[in-house]
Design a protein around this motif. Sequence first.
Motif, PDB file in Angstrom:
ATOM      1  N   UNK A 123       0.861  -1.183   0.000  1.00  0.00           N
ATOM      2  CA  UNK A 123       0.000   0.000   0.000  1.00  0.00           C
ATOM      3  C   UNK A 123       0.896   1.231   0.000  1.00  0.00           C
ATOM      4  N   UNK A 124       0.777   2.055  -1.024  1.00  0.00           N
ATOM      5  CA  UNK A 124       1.595   3.268  -1.156  1.00  0.00           C
ATOM      6  C   UNK A 124       0.749   4.500  -0.860  1.00  0.00           C
ATOM      7  N   UNK A 125       1.224   5.336   0.050  1.00  0.00           N
ATOM      8  CA  UNK A 125       0.566   6.622   0.305  1.00  0.00           C
ATOM      9  C   UNK A 125       1.254   7.678  -0.540  1.00  0.00           C
ATOM     10  N   UNK A 148      -0.585  -3.826  -9.463  1.00  0.00           N
ATOM     11  CA  UNK A 148      -1.468  -4.638  -8.647  1.00  0.00           C
ATOM     12  C   UNK A 148      -1.355  -4.336  -7.170  1.00  0.00           C
ATOM     13  N   UNK A 149      -0.661  -3.241  -6.826  1.00  0.00           N
ATOM     14  CA  UNK A 149      -0.594  -2.779  -5.434  1.00  0.00           C
ATOM     15  C   UNK A 149      -1.717  -1.770  -5.192  1.00  0.00           C
ATOM     16  N   UNK A 150      -1.747  -1.192  -4.000  1.00  0.00           N
ATOM     17  CA  UNK A 150      -2.806  -0.249  -3.628  1.00  0.00           C
ATOM     18  C   UNK A 150      -2.210   1.133  -3.417  1.00  0.00           C
ATOM     19  N   UNK A 151      -3.004   2.165  -3.652  1.00  0.00           N
ATOM     20  CA  UNK A 151      -2.531   3.536  -3.501  1.00  0.00           C
ATOM     21  C   UNK A 151      -3.547   4.355  -2.707  1.00  0.00           C
ATOM     22  N   UNK A 152      -3.018   5.258  -1.885  1.00  0.00           N
ATOM     23  CA  UNK A 152      -3.856   6.210  -1.138  1.00  0.00           C
ATOM     24  C   UNK A 152      -3.451   7.601  -1.605  1.00  0.00           C
ATOM     25  N   UNK A 153      -4.338   8.313  -2.295  1.00  0.00           N
ATOM     26  CA  UNK A 153      -4.021   9.612  -2.892  1.00  0.00           C
ATOM     27  C   UNK A 153      -4.345  10.730  -1.903  1.00  0.00           C
ATOM     28  N   UNK A 154      -3.379  11.088  -1.095  1.00  0.00           N
ATOM     29  CA  UNK A 154      -3.604  12.108  -0.074  1.00  0.00           C
ATOM     30  C   UNK A 154      -3.263  13.507  -0.589  1.00  0.00           C
ATOM     31  N   UNK A 155      -2.298  13.620  -1.496  1.00  0.00           N
ATOM     32  CA  UNK A 155      -1.856  14.935  -1.943  1.00  0.00           C
ATOM     33  C   UNK A 155      -0.707  15.438  -1.089  1.00  0.00           C
TER      34      UNK A 155
END
Length: 432
Positions: A123-125, A148-155
């Motif tokens: 999981x990448x922030x 195929x990984x996950x991302x959290x788009x915080x800015x």
Amino acid sequence: MDIEFKTPNEIKAFQEDLLRKQLRCLQENSPYYRHLFETCGIHIESIRTLEDLVQIPFTEKKDLQLFNDQFRCVPKEKIVDYITTSGTLGEPVTFGCTDRDLDRLAYNEKKSFACAGLKPGNILQLMTTIDKRFMAGLAYFLGIRALGASIIRVGNGIPELQWDTIQRMRPDAIMCVPSFILRLVQYAEEHNIDYRHSSVRKIIGIGEGLRNQDFSLNLLGRRIHEKWPEVELYATYSSTEMSATFSECQFGLGGHVHPELIIVEIIGDDNLPVPDGQPGEVVVTTLGVEGMPLLRFRTGDIAAKRVEQCKCGRWSYRLTPLLGRKNNMIKLKGTTLYPPAINDVLDNTPWIENYVVVVRDSEAGTDEVIVKCGLSPAAPEENAAVKELKDRFRSRLRVAPLVEIMPVEVIRGINFPAKSRKPVKFIDQRAR
């Protein structure tokens, strides 16, 4: 087998085949390059090897600005995403990406993230913007999705929101401008957040260097490592014009090229290639770009090419950490500097809250450098802070710039103007 692990001769032959295809594509579809070939009497059939590239004039950012639409190789209706990057003549340069270009961006970042050790399940922030006509944020999103990984788009910015997200969603990797890590650490320490035992175990840096030319951690990298030794640090290098990323592997020995996406030359002051391992200007030829491919584009960045096999087994050549930008070179009191060297000193001074480096012409016609700093509450008294900072500069660089203390809020406004997508830490006011 991935082309990056094949022999140097195989990689060279592979790139030369792609180069010949790219030249035919430009001849057929690019008004700008077709005119260039005709004007300069260039017969693309005579360009068979990477060494033959020297027959072709360079492309510069001002060319993109003056003849922007002539670089487009597809009808406008095939452009699905518009991007801008800064221009030398004061106006942004526009790039248009087709569907295939976005797929290529996704492939590029998928390989780059994999090089940095990410895989499905991670999981990448993401602590950078995905809007404001910014290619990088979109590319990172597409690459993580393709991986195929996950991302959290915080800015970008807002340490409070970043830590709330980390504590809620438990990412194992974060991606941001490296100097922002120190702000995250400072916020965590001030709010009793046990950051060293958080879920984060990998930091991928963008936009700023983490290493010296010998690949040891620079001052900023060392400071992050000392504060947060549990995380792995990775540096990357990319630009909108390249549509490619050079990412470190786990051994941190330079940014690996993806040979199927870009050809890199390192050019000296005589505009000819320098020997491998010697620094010069990074010049790129994009491969596989459909909308606006570039041929021998001068990036203005100074680095060296390393061609020996990496410890990870890849034979694809690597780029050393950037020394700086050619146009940003400073001559201060007889000493040649690039802004990253000044940034290193400032980033390694714990009581510097923020800063901007301004270079301008002096009355004598030489370079004058002013470091404008905002101080943290833990800083020494203002006069003592100026003296200590100048001593730090002399110890590290042998010369000291002028130092001006300003309110933190004022510096923050300079660092993050309304239309900015990246922190502004260097302002060049010299007459060119």
